[in-house]
Structure formats: C-alpha cells, structure tokens
Design a protein around this motif. Sequence first.
Motif, PDB file in Angstrom:
ATOM      1  N   THR A  53       0.839  -1.204   0.000  1.00  0.00           N
ATOM      2  CA  THR A  53       0.000   0.000   0.000  1.00  0.00           C
ATOM      3  C   THR A  53       0.871   1.249   0.000  1.00  0.00           C
ATOM      4  N   ARG A  56       2.325   1.672  -3.574  1.00  0.00           N
ATOM      5  CA  ARG A  56       1.325   2.173  -4.540  1.00  0.00           C
ATOM      6  C   ARG A  56       1.010   3.638  -4.304  1.00  0.00           C
ATOM      7  N   ARG A  57       0.780   3.989  -3.050  1.00  0.00           N
ATOM      8  CA  ARG A  57       0.430   5.379  -2.726  1.00  0.00           C
ATOM      9  C   ARG A  57       1.596   6.326  -2.998  1.00  0.00           C
ATOM     10  N   LEU A  59       3.907   5.878  -5.333  1.00  0.00           N
ATOM     11  CA  LEU A  59       3.974   6.008  -6.791  1.00  0.00           C
ATOM     12  C   LEU A  59       2.898   6.966  -7.294  1.00  0.00           C
ATOM     13  N   ASP A  60       1.699   6.848  -6.768  1.00  0.00           N
ATOM     14  CA  ASP A  60       0.575   7.669  -7.207  1.00  0.00           C
ATOM     15  C   ASP A  60       0.660   9.122  -6.753  1.00  0.00           C
ATOM     16  N   ALA A  61       1.599   9.442  -5.873  1.00  0.00           N
ATOM     17  CA  ALA A  61       1.687  10.792  -5.297  1.00  0.00           C
ATOM     18  C   ALA A  61       2.329  11.811  -6.233  1.00  0.00           C
ATOM     19  N   TYR A  64       6.402   9.792 -10.579  1.00  0.00           N
ATOM     20  CA  TYR A  64       7.504   8.909 -10.185  1.00  0.00           C
ATOM     21  C   TYR A  64       7.553   7.692 -11.098  1.00  0.00           C
ATOM     22  N   GLY A  67       7.609   3.376  -7.007  1.00  0.00           N
ATOM     23  CA  GLY A  67       7.220   3.627  -5.630  1.00  0.00           C
ATOM     24  C   GLY A  67       7.725   2.495  -4.759  1.00  0.00           C
ATOM     25  N   THR A  92       6.892  -0.915  -6.833  1.00  0.00           N
ATOM     26  CA  THR A  92       5.974  -1.006  -7.964  1.00  0.00           C
ATOM     27  C   THR A  92       6.241   0.105  -8.970  1.00  0.00           C
ATOM     28  N   ASP A  93       6.051  -0.228 -10.221  1.00  0.00           N
ATOM     29  CA  ASP A  93       6.099   0.767 -11.291  1.00  0.00           C
ATOM     30  C   ASP A  93       4.695   1.027 -11.840  1.00  0.00           C
ATOM     31  N   GLY A  94       3.697   0.485 -11.182  1.00  0.00           N
ATOM     32  CA  GLY A  94       2.312   0.632 -11.609  1.00  0.00           C
ATOM     33  C   GLY A  94       1.804  -0.563 -12.390  1.00  0.00           C
ATOM     34  N   THR A  97       4.553  -5.405  -9.300  1.00  0.00           N
ATOM     35  CA  THR A  97       4.881  -5.206  -7.892  1.00  0.00           C
ATOM     36  C   THR A  97       5.772  -6.360  -7.461  1.00  0.00           C
TER      37      THR A  97
END
Length: 173
Positions: A53, A56-57, A59-61, A64, A67, A92-94, A97
């Motif tokens: 988590t 993921r969060r 990376l999504d921020a 990037y 993450g 993770t790169d999206g 993972t």
Amino acid sequence: MRVSVGSGNPVKIAAVEDALADVPGIAVESVDVDSGVPEQPRGRAETIEGAETRARRALDAGAYDLGVGVEGGVADLASRPGLYLIMWAAATDGERTARGAGPTIRLPESMAEPVREGRELGPVVDEVLGTENAGEGSGAAGLLTGEAIDRQSSLAHAVAAALGPFVTPHYDR
C-alpha cells in the motif's frame, strides 16, 4: 529515474537510498503516506499489505517511475516458539509489484508479551531497554543483535530484494 518512498521516516528513506546507492541516475524522494494497516502490523500478510500500500500510494503521489514501501511488523511463525520482528518491502512501477523481506528476529518474551497484548513494538522496546525513539535509530534489530545489524541495514536488504526485478535483467518483464 525518480523513486518515491512511502514514508517520512528517515531510517526508511535512508534504507531505500542505501539499496539504490550503486544504481546511476536515481533520485529518491520521500512521500509520507498511510500504510492502510494498523500502526503495529501483525503477521506476514498484514505487514506485506502495508508495504504494498505504501509503494502504490507513493507512486501515485506524483510523477515517479517507481514507488517503494517499507513496513515492519511482528509475527508468530508456525511450529516455532516466540514472536518475531519481521521486515518487508515492496516496489511497484504501476504494472508490476515485487516484494522482499529483511531479517526475522525473535523478540525476548519481555517485549513479546506486551506486543501480544496489543501494544506497539517501538514503545515497548524503549520501555524494556530504557531507550528513546529506538525506531529512529538502530531499532529493535540493532538492539537485539548487539548492533551486528541495525534497522536501516535490515530494511535496506528488504528493499534491495524487492528492487531486484527493476534493477536487473534477470526477471521476466
């Protein structure tokens, strides 16, 4: 490559920087995110979930490329006595993972008992050993191994294991 670390904890950030120290062109940035699990994760599944988590969060921020999430927890091991400190990381790169673990260290019963009763490990370590903010320093890992390893190096190994698929050609893309 821009890498975000899903934590504001300086030890976790330094662990990611250590794991990526030999990779050229890396910029590591801290993004303080919630793990989505309790402050004291219990069991492998919950600890891994927290790391994933965070990754993921993080990376999504922002914009990037990768993450990274790092989470420490406690777990009972099947057919082995005691409560253990465990450390997991996720990257993770999206699309992909990957996960990696650090050392597993048995807790003395003087620490295990209060943690089993619902307390968080960090304050218990400080109380039992007379330290202050052990989690910001060598951590339980350092204190329980006579400083043979410390929290940062333990977490760096977990991060390095999670980063394998992203920094080597040995994994299927």
